[in-house]
Design a protein around this motif. Sequence first.
Motif, PDB file in Angstrom:
ATOM      1  N   UNK A   6       0.670  -1.184   0.006  1.00  0.00           N
ATOM      2  CA  UNK A   6       0.455  -0.138   0.104  1.00  0.00           C
ATOM      3  C   UNK A   6       1.350   0.922   0.031  1.00  0.00           C
ATOM      4  N   UNK A   7       1.188   1.932  -0.856  1.00  0.00           N
ATOM      5  CA  UNK A   7       1.219   3.810  -1.143  1.00  0.00           C
ATOM      6  C   UNK A   7       1.239   4.815  -0.756  1.00  0.00           C
ATOM      7  N   UNK A   8       1.940   5.735  -0.287  1.00  0.00           N
ATOM      8  CA  UNK A   8       1.629   6.441   0.615  1.00  0.00           C
ATOM      9  C   UNK A   8      -0.144   7.400   0.342  1.00  0.00           C
ATOM     10  N   UNK A   9       0.548   7.855  -0.797  1.00  0.00           N
ATOM     11  CA  UNK A   9      -0.530   8.247  -2.032  1.00  0.00           C
ATOM     12  C   UNK A   9      -2.206   7.594  -1.642  1.00  0.00           C
ATOM     13  N   UNK A  10      -3.277   8.958  -1.202  1.00  0.00           N
ATOM     14  CA  UNK A  10      -4.287   8.208  -0.590  1.00  0.00           C
ATOM     15  C   UNK A  10      -5.593   9.792  -0.492  1.00  0.00           C
ATOM     16  N   UNK A  11      -6.630   9.637  -0.927  1.00  0.00           N
ATOM     17  CA  UNK A  11      -7.092  10.548  -0.982  1.00  0.00           C
ATOM     18  C   UNK A  11      -8.271  10.423  -0.602  1.00  0.00           C
ATOM     19  N   UNK A  12      -9.580  11.617  -0.153  1.00  0.00           N
ATOM     20  CA  UNK A  12     -10.699  11.607   0.288  1.00  0.00           C
ATOM     21  C   UNK A  12     -11.846  12.403  -0.586  1.00  0.00           C
ATOM     22  N   UNK A  13     -12.973  12.470  -1.007  1.00  0.00           N
ATOM     23  CA  UNK A  13     -13.810  13.550  -1.666  1.00  0.00           C
ATOM     24  C   UNK A  13     -15.189  13.511  -1.843  1.00  0.00           C
ATOM     25  N   UNK A  14     -15.440  14.638  -1.220  1.00  0.00           N
ATOM     26  CA  UNK A  14     -16.952  14.852  -1.293  1.00  0.00           C
ATOM     27  C   UNK A  14     -17.834  15.440  -2.965  1.00  0.00           C
ATOM     28  N   UNK A  15     -18.800  14.290  -3.140  1.00  0.00           N
ATOM     29  CA  UNK A  15     -19.291  14.482  -3.997  1.00  0.00           C
ATOM     30  C   UNK A  15     -20.754  14.725  -3.878  1.00  0.00           C
ATOM     31  N   UNK A  16     -21.379  15.150  -5.357  1.00  0.00           N
ATOM     32  CA  UNK A  16     -23.068  15.611  -4.018  1.00  0.00           C
ATOM     33  C   UNK A  16     -24.092  14.144  -3.944  1.00  0.00           C
ATOM     34  N   UNK A  17     -23.803  13.508  -2.503  1.00  0.00           N
ATOM     35  CA  UNK A  17     -24.656  12.403  -2.020  1.00  0.00           C
ATOM     36  C   UNK A  17     -23.668  11.715  -1.596  1.00  0.00           C
ATOM     37  N   UNK A  18     -22.051  11.801  -2.178  1.00  0.00           N
ATOM     38  CA  UNK A  18     -20.992  10.754  -2.430  1.00  0.00           C
ATOM     39  C   UNK A  18     -19.625  10.493  -1.606  1.00  0.00           C
ATOM     40  N   UNK A  19     -19.200  10.254  -0.852  1.00  0.00           N
ATOM     41  CA  UNK A  19     -17.949  10.099  -0.604  1.00  0.00           C
ATOM     42  C   UNK A  19     -17.078   9.370  -1.454  1.00  0.00           C
ATOM     43  N   UNK A  20     -15.903   9.178  -1.688  1.00  0.00           N
ATOM     44  CA  UNK A  20     -14.637   9.154  -2.188  1.00  0.00           C
ATOM     45  C   UNK A  20     -13.909   8.583  -2.259  1.00  0.00           C
ATOM     46  N   UNK A  21     -12.942   7.562  -1.618  1.00  0.00           N
ATOM     47  CA  UNK A  21     -11.692   7.702  -1.310  1.00  0.00           C
ATOM     48  C   UNK A  21     -10.937   7.167  -2.347  1.00  0.00           C
ATOM     49  N   UNK A  22      -9.554   6.682  -2.715  1.00  0.00           N
ATOM     50  CA  UNK A  22      -8.885   6.038  -2.881  1.00  0.00           C
ATOM     51  C   UNK A  22      -7.998   6.174  -2.402  1.00  0.00           C
ATOM     52  N   UNK A  23      -7.542   4.405  -2.221  1.00  0.00           N
ATOM     53  CA  UNK A  23      -5.783   3.751  -2.556  1.00  0.00           C
ATOM     54  C   UNK A  23      -4.603   3.161  -3.556  1.00  0.00           C
ATOM     55  N   UNK A  24      -3.933   3.384  -3.166  1.00  0.00           N
ATOM     56  CA  UNK A  24      -2.973   2.797  -4.369  1.00  0.00           C
ATOM     57  C   UNK A  24      -1.997   1.991  -3.779  1.00  0.00           C
ATOM     58  N   UNK A  25      -1.546   1.263  -4.430  1.00  0.00           N
ATOM     59  CA  UNK A  25      -0.706   0.177  -4.837  1.00  0.00           C
ATOM     60  C   UNK A  25       0.329   0.290  -5.596  1.00  0.00           C
ATOM     61  N   UNK A  26       1.629  -0.312  -4.880  1.00  0.00           N
ATOM     62  CA  UNK A  26       2.906  -0.391  -5.836  1.00  0.00           C
ATOM     63  C   UNK A  26       3.337  -1.663  -5.791  1.00  0.00           C
TER      64      UNK A  26
END
Length: 256
Positions: A6-26
């Motif tokens: 699991x790599x360090x870059x990750x994020x969380x974003x809010x869109x209308x009615x929705x929560x999105x998260x990202x995970x990165x693997x190398x």
Amino acid sequence: MTESHLDTPRSLSKQPGLTLVTRTWVGDYDNLEDFAKTLTVGRKVETISSIDITADDIPDGFLAAAELTALNGKRGRLTLTIAKHQENVEVWGLEPAEIQKPIRTWMADAQNTADRPDLTLLDNWAAQAGNQALADDYHNYKWNGQELTGNTRKLAEMIRQGIESYLVYTPVVTCVTRLNEIPDDIGEDLGKICVPKSNDDDMNDAVTKLAALAEDWLKTADRIQGALDGTFTRTQQWTGADKWNENLYQPASSGN
């Protein structure tokens, strides 16, 4: 075999009615590619021990997107976007519906009975049409010596002008919600008399204003549409009227 991590870059974003998260693997590109091919957008991500992606690494939710990028040395970077949480935000709308009614229903629901056309007298008057002996009474809006007056006369005049129907407009209120699953109450009050209601406290004032546009409401739609991202869109609809006939439509069990 080179393990993925699991790599360090990750994020969380809010869109209308929705929560999105990202995970990165190398890790090894070929291994990551084999894993990526097993993924389906709109479905949960299954763990694959062979590339060291565990349940703890993957947020609970549905796959929204996947992107694999080649790096130097046969390495790759895989980024998954997960729809982690579907927020049940309601979107309300209003659109008037156009209803065509037969001309003989004009003023039939007037609160003052004296304002309602006398349809029996109207029928007797109309039956004289084409009878030469009664032509004068027909053209002068009379029957058996009785003159048509008030709204009965106005209705007779419109009928003679060839008017067969007229338009009325009634409010139609809709509520659209995106959901993670089909709700238990789907279709519960469909076809029943009930006031539009909200499950979102922030929308209560707005829905109260919409509900005030009609005296009585009938729930006329409760639709579910699935999407490729694994979510569902629910569309509810209520049609307003002065009064819905309880001989034809039952009040909802909730008593609304």
